[in-house]
Design an enzyme around this catalytic site. Structure first.
Site, PDB file in Angstrom:
ATOM      1  N   LEU A 153       0.832  -1.296   0.169  1.00  0.00           N
ATOM      2  CA  LEU A 153      -0.336   0.065  -0.137  1.00  0.00           C
ATOM      3  C   LEU A 153       1.011   0.985   0.220  1.00  0.00           C
ATOM      4  O   LEU A 153       1.807   0.692   0.830  1.00  0.00           O
ATOM      5  CB  LEU A 153      -0.781  -0.270   1.259  1.00  0.00           C
ATOM      6  CG  LEU A 153      -2.602  -1.695   1.270  1.00  0.00           C
ATOM      7  CD1 LEU A 153      -2.867  -1.199   2.714  1.00  0.00           C
ATOM      8  CD2 LEU A 153      -2.737  -0.957   0.035  1.00  0.00           C
ATOM      9  N   ASP A 154       0.883   2.357  -0.331  1.00  0.00           N
ATOM     10  CA  ASP A 154       1.501   3.395  -0.803  1.00  0.00           C
ATOM     11  C   ASP A 154       1.324   4.332   0.549  1.00  0.00           C
ATOM     12  O   ASP A 154       0.825   3.502   1.658  1.00  0.00           O
ATOM     13  CB  ASP A 154       0.507   4.382  -2.065  1.00  0.00           C
ATOM     14  CG  ASP A 154       0.281   3.602  -3.317  1.00  0.00           C
ATOM     15  OD1 ASP A 154       1.117   3.186  -3.635  1.00  0.00           O
ATOM     16  OD2 ASP A 154      -0.264   4.137  -4.145  1.00  0.00           O
ATOM     17  N   LEU A 155       2.759   5.212   0.782  1.00  0.00           N
ATOM     18  CA  LEU A 155       2.767   6.121   1.776  1.00  0.00           C
ATOM     19  C   LEU A 155       0.895   6.393   2.725  1.00  0.00           C
ATOM     20  O   LEU A 155       1.548   6.381   3.575  1.00  0.00           O
ATOM     21  CB  LEU A 155       3.828   7.073   1.679  1.00  0.00           C
ATOM     22  CG  LEU A 155       3.952   7.764   2.825  1.00  0.00           C
ATOM     23  CD1 LEU A 155       4.689   7.217   3.896  1.00  0.00           C
ATOM     24  CD2 LEU A 155       5.201   9.453   2.487  1.00  0.00           C
TER      25      LEU A 155
ATOM     26  N   THR B  83      -2.050   5.632   1.909  1.00  0.00           N
ATOM     27  CA  THR B  83      -3.543   4.558   1.570  1.00  0.00           C
ATOM     28  C   THR B  83      -3.318   3.601   2.680  1.00  0.00           C
ATOM     29  O   THR B  83      -2.270   3.450   3.302  1.00  0.00           O
ATOM     30  CB  THR B  83      -3.041   4.207   0.356  1.00  0.00           C
ATOM     31  OG1 THR B  83      -3.007   4.875  -0.692  1.00  0.00           O
ATOM     32  CG2 THR B  83      -3.538   2.836   0.432  1.00  0.00           C
TER      33      THR B  83
END
Length: 263
Positions: free
Chosen positions: A116-118, A120
């Site tokens: 998961l992105d930073l 997200t």
């Protein structure tokens, strides 16, 4: 039933690739590369032959001289990831990582399944079972992932249609997505979106393509699993029922990929 003359292997033997994956060293394919590179030893001897077996209870397995170990059984946990944590198990720059939020000391070999992105938030799985991760993240057969997104501006019917049909990103057309509008105003739109692939920052890129950059993004479902009220920043072990569901999903995806390879 055993055929006449067939030698039955001891039940406690395990393929070395599987052992390394369970220990969190690498994926199954990555473990094979470690072996063929001569970096794996069993009881002091280099083992390069794929398919070699070890006894997890008695054999000493090392990678680059570092002893590997696995738990009695594979463990899979769910984290409700908060914003501000990178999806790595360590970071040379000292930034907060998801490893700070899960019990890596209690479960050696724990690794994250996907990313998961930073910024997200939401459902992120961890496991000590490399085969499980391999099945869920197979390049051609990812499990479905569902997100709640708040995007900038008014997402109109034509733009929703484009997302549902697939959009052309710099790495090719996306598969059709399931899209449901939850709230909408002139300033922002809240939607539920389910994708069937695992491209990097895929939802954010899709929304930017149709002109509505993501403001907030939360993953609420991964395959058959949902957060079930798990608080942000907290983790829990999967229930036996959830373990069975996710294991079956992984096996189904691997079987589909193997079938395609034989065609």
């Amino acid at each position: 039933m055993m055929e006449h003359g067939e030698v039955q292997e001891p039940a406690d033997l395990m393929r070395l690739q599987k052992y390394l994956a369970r220990a969190g060293v690498a994926s199954r394919r990555g473990s094979e590369t470690l072996m063929t590179s001569g970096r794996v030893t069993v009881n002091g001897l280099v083992v390069t032959e794929l398919g070699s077996k070890v006894n997890p209870r008695t054999d000493q397995v090392r990678v680059d001289g570092v002893l590997c170990s696995i738990a009695e059984r594979a463990v899979t946990i769910m984290l409700n990831k908060p914003s501000g944590y990178i999806t790595n198990m360590s970071d040379p720059q000292g930034r907060p990582t998801v490893a700070d939020l899960v019990p890596v000391d209690q479960f050696p070999g724990l690794f994250h399944i996907g990313r998961l992105d930073l910024d997200t938030t939401g459902l992120l799985l961890f496991s000590t079972d490399g085969e499980l991760g391999n099945g869920l993240l197979h390049p051609r057969h990812h499990v479905d992932k569902t997100y709640i997104a708040r995007v900038d501006g008014f997402l109109n019917a034509q733009e929703v249609k484009r997302l549902r049909e697939g959009v052309l990103l710099d790495d090719g057309m996306t598969l059709p997505a399931q899209v449901e509008i939850l709230e909408r105003s002139h300033c922002a739109t809240k939607l539920r979106i389910t994708i069937h692939e695992g491209r990097k920052r895929q939802v954010r890129r899709m929304m930017s393509f149709v002109g509505h950059p993501v403001v907030e993004l939360e993953r609420i479902q991964f395959g058959p699993l949902t957060l079930h009220g798990l608080k942000e920043g907290c983790w829990r072990l999967l229930t036996p029922s959830e373990e069975a569901q996710i294991t079956n999903a992984a096996k189904a995806h691997l079987a589909a990929a193997e079938k395609e390879d034989r065609m």
